[in-house]
Design a protein around this motif. Sequence first.
Motif, PDB file in Angstrom:
ATOM      1  N   HIS A 194       0.818  -1.203   0.000  1.00  0.00           N
ATOM      2  CA  HIS A 194       0.000   0.000   0.000  1.00  0.00           C
ATOM      3  C   HIS A 194       0.860   1.265   0.000  1.00  0.00           C
ATOM      4  N   CYS A 195       0.388   2.301  -0.734  1.00  0.00           N
ATOM      5  CA  CYS A 195       1.179   3.554  -0.753  1.00  0.00           C
ATOM      6  C   CYS A 195       0.856   4.442   0.435  1.00  0.00           C
ATOM      7  N   THR A 234      -1.621  14.976  -3.613  1.00  0.00           N
ATOM      8  CA  THR A 234      -0.673  13.851  -3.608  1.00  0.00           C
ATOM      9  C   THR A 234      -1.431  12.528  -3.677  1.00  0.00           C
ATOM     10  N   CYS A 235      -2.430  12.383  -2.778  1.00  0.00           N
ATOM     11  CA  CYS A 235      -3.156  11.098  -2.709  1.00  0.00           C
ATOM     12  C   CYS A 235      -4.094  10.923  -3.904  1.00  0.00           C
ATOM     13  N   ALA A 236      -4.709  12.031  -4.368  1.00  0.00           N
ATOM     14  CA  ALA A 236      -5.655  11.916  -5.487  1.00  0.00           C
ATOM     15  C   ALA A 236      -4.935  11.519  -6.770  1.00  0.00           C
ATOM     16  N   ASN A 237      -3.714  12.001  -6.960  1.00  0.00           N
ATOM     17  CA  ASN A 237      -3.022  11.768  -8.233  1.00  0.00           C
ATOM     18  C   ASN A 237      -2.196  10.488  -8.250  1.00  0.00           C
ATOM     19  N   TYR A 238      -1.546  10.151  -7.130  1.00  0.00           N
ATOM     20  CA  TYR A 238      -0.621   9.017  -7.141  1.00  0.00           C
ATOM     21  C   TYR A 238      -1.315   7.756  -7.649  1.00  0.00           C
ATOM     22  N   LEU A 252       2.628   6.780 -15.333  1.00  0.00           N
ATOM     23  CA  LEU A 252       2.454   6.293 -13.954  1.00  0.00           C
ATOM     24  C   LEU A 252       3.828   6.043 -13.362  1.00  0.00           C
ATOM     25  N   THR A 253       3.984   6.326 -12.067  1.00  0.00           N
ATOM     26  CA  THR A 253       5.251   5.964 -11.437  1.00  0.00           C
ATOM     27  C   THR A 253       5.216   4.464 -11.097  1.00  0.00           C
ATOM     28  N   LEU A 254       6.345   3.798 -11.340  1.00  0.00           N
ATOM     29  CA  LEU A 254       6.374   2.344 -11.113  1.00  0.00           C
ATOM     30  C   LEU A 254       6.579   1.978  -9.650  1.00  0.00           C
ATOM     31  N   SER A 255       6.624   2.973  -8.750  1.00  0.00           N
ATOM     32  CA  SER A 255       6.698   2.629  -7.326  1.00  0.00           C
ATOM     33  C   SER A 255       5.371   2.049  -6.851  1.00  0.00           C
ATOM     34  N   CYS A 256       4.330   2.166  -7.666  1.00  0.00           N
ATOM     35  CA  CYS A 256       3.051   1.507  -7.379  1.00  0.00           C
ATOM     36  C   CYS A 256       3.117   0.101  -7.984  1.00  0.00           C
ATOM     37  N   SER A 274       9.904  -2.169  -6.358  1.00  0.00           N
ATOM     38  CA  SER A 274      10.645  -1.765  -5.148  1.00  0.00           C
ATOM     39  C   SER A 274      11.910  -0.999  -5.538  1.00  0.00           C
ATOM     40  N   PHE A 275      12.531  -1.379  -6.665  1.00  0.00           N
ATOM     41  CA  PHE A 275      13.703  -0.631  -7.148  1.00  0.00           C
ATOM     42  C   PHE A 275      13.297   0.814  -7.483  1.00  0.00           C
ATOM     43  N   HIS A 276      12.149   0.966  -8.141  1.00  0.00           N
ATOM     44  CA  HIS A 276      11.699   2.325  -8.493  1.00  0.00           C
ATOM     45  C   HIS A 276      11.301   3.124  -7.262  1.00  0.00           C
ATOM     46  N   THR A 277      10.731   2.445  -6.255  1.00  0.00           N
ATOM     47  CA  THR A 277      10.349   3.166  -5.034  1.00  0.00           C
ATOM     48  C   THR A 277      11.583   3.766  -4.369  1.00  0.00           C
ATOM     49  N   LEU A 278      12.651   2.993  -4.344  1.00  0.00           N
ATOM     50  CA  LEU A 278      13.862   3.455  -3.655  1.00  0.00           C
ATOM     51  C   LEU A 278      14.711   4.413  -4.479  1.00  0.00           C
ATOM     52  N   THR A 279      14.619   4.328  -5.800  1.00  0.00           N
ATOM     53  CA  THR A 279      15.597   5.089  -6.596  1.00  0.00           C
ATOM     54  C   THR A 279      15.010   6.140  -7.532  1.00  0.00           C
ATOM     55  N   LYS A 280      13.699   6.124  -7.762  1.00  0.00           N
ATOM     56  CA  LYS A 280      13.194   7.003  -8.821  1.00  0.00           C
ATOM     57  C   LYS A 280      12.258   8.106  -8.331  1.00  0.00           C
ATOM     58  N   HIS A 281      12.285   8.382  -7.021  1.00  0.00           N
ATOM     59  CA  HIS A 281      11.433   9.472  -6.553  1.00  0.00           C
ATOM     60  C   HIS A 281      12.197  10.778  -6.394  1.00  0.00           C
ATOM     61  N   ASP A 282      13.475  10.732  -6.679  1.00  0.00           N
ATOM     62  CA  ASP A 282      14.278  11.956  -6.732  1.00  0.00           C
ATOM     63  C   ASP A 282      15.483  11.637  -7.600  1.00  0.00           C
TER      64      ASP A 282
END
Length: 400
Positions: free
Chosen positions: A25-26, A102-106, A121-125, A365-373
Amino acid sequence: MKEISVLEPVFYSEFRCTGGECREHCCKGWNIVLDKPTVNHYLNSSDAEIRAIAKTNIIKTKKSYADWGKISFSQKDDCAFMDEARLCSIHKKLGAAALSPTCANYPRMQKATRYEIKQTLTLSCPEAAKKLLLNSNAMLLREKKELRARELNAPELNEEGRLINLMCTNILFGCGSHTQQGLYGIAMLFLYLEKLENNEEKYAKAEEYFASVLHSVENGEVQQLIDKIKPDYQLQWRLLLRLLNYLRNKKSVRGKATLQRYVDNLYSILSDIADDGRVNLPMQRLDNAWKEKVAPWLAERPHIMRNYLQYRMYNDGFPAIKTHSRLANLYLLTAEWFLLKSLVSSCVAQDGNITEDDVINVIYSFHTLTKHDRLSDKAFLNEIDKTKVNDDISLIYLLT
Ligand code: SF4
């Protein structure tokens, strides 16, 4: 009126949040930023429960209008507004319109230039990653035209950048699941472009050379060139270890526990070196797992790698880091591909098999850790600089 083009990949239109069924869950494990109206709306809500949660759990940061507060998390790292059924109490009690931007768009995002919007879409989802990787048409683009009073408040499209991005996208598409061939073909193109004189024939020559690269990928010549490269296990091993250490030392956020399982698996394989320090054993073990199990498995599902790399081209606007050369950008993409390939191969080396769930887990999980900045891009480029031999063209040693 101005005409704006809106591009939308199929996986974007088909995405639906899985809510309580989500594998990670995000609404937990990372900062959820609230804008000023949302902070005030929750603190003054007519719903007593929402008001009480807001008063105890919204931390006012007042950094900017868009970053006015953040939500604190429970001991289980859940958002304070998440109820026992793992559903959002704001959504349930106040409706979707009350969600913060943030919550409406993610996980939806937009990349805009003056006359174009790219939906993505961001792949952290994890569900976004699943939709991208498992639907063979996920990266088919639909285009709509919209009329607006004025152009978008965004940078002009860089025509040369777009042309090179399209060439790279086509080369990667042409190589199917044999990604190493596409990356080698892009290296050939970039080396050629470096030598090209800046005159009026430049683009015609670039397009002619691009067509010859595409042809060489499709007729197997590029693979023959790759087959002649002697594997440099030492370089591969050193780079993997550096990237893994970076990921292991990242602070604990959402996605970290999932990625950590795969990272630990790979780390234990890499640690199994000979007494004299030679690293051939672990690298050959990974190589065998890739060649005997993973590559044939991916060849039966060619859309997985193809969609992922098409996404990286579309979403990142590759080569995206303007402070670095095109080849340095390619080295970064190749190093990331090599890391993902090794993480997946380590599953096979340890457990003997590979599943679609493993690939989705590794990617999201790789995108969550590395692609948000951009911090991880910089850190990875730094690690590459410490590992590479001579120049950026040593990236070819990651393709064998
Ligand atoms: S991570 Fe994606 S699927 Fe999961 S709850 Fe969030 S938006 Fe929904």
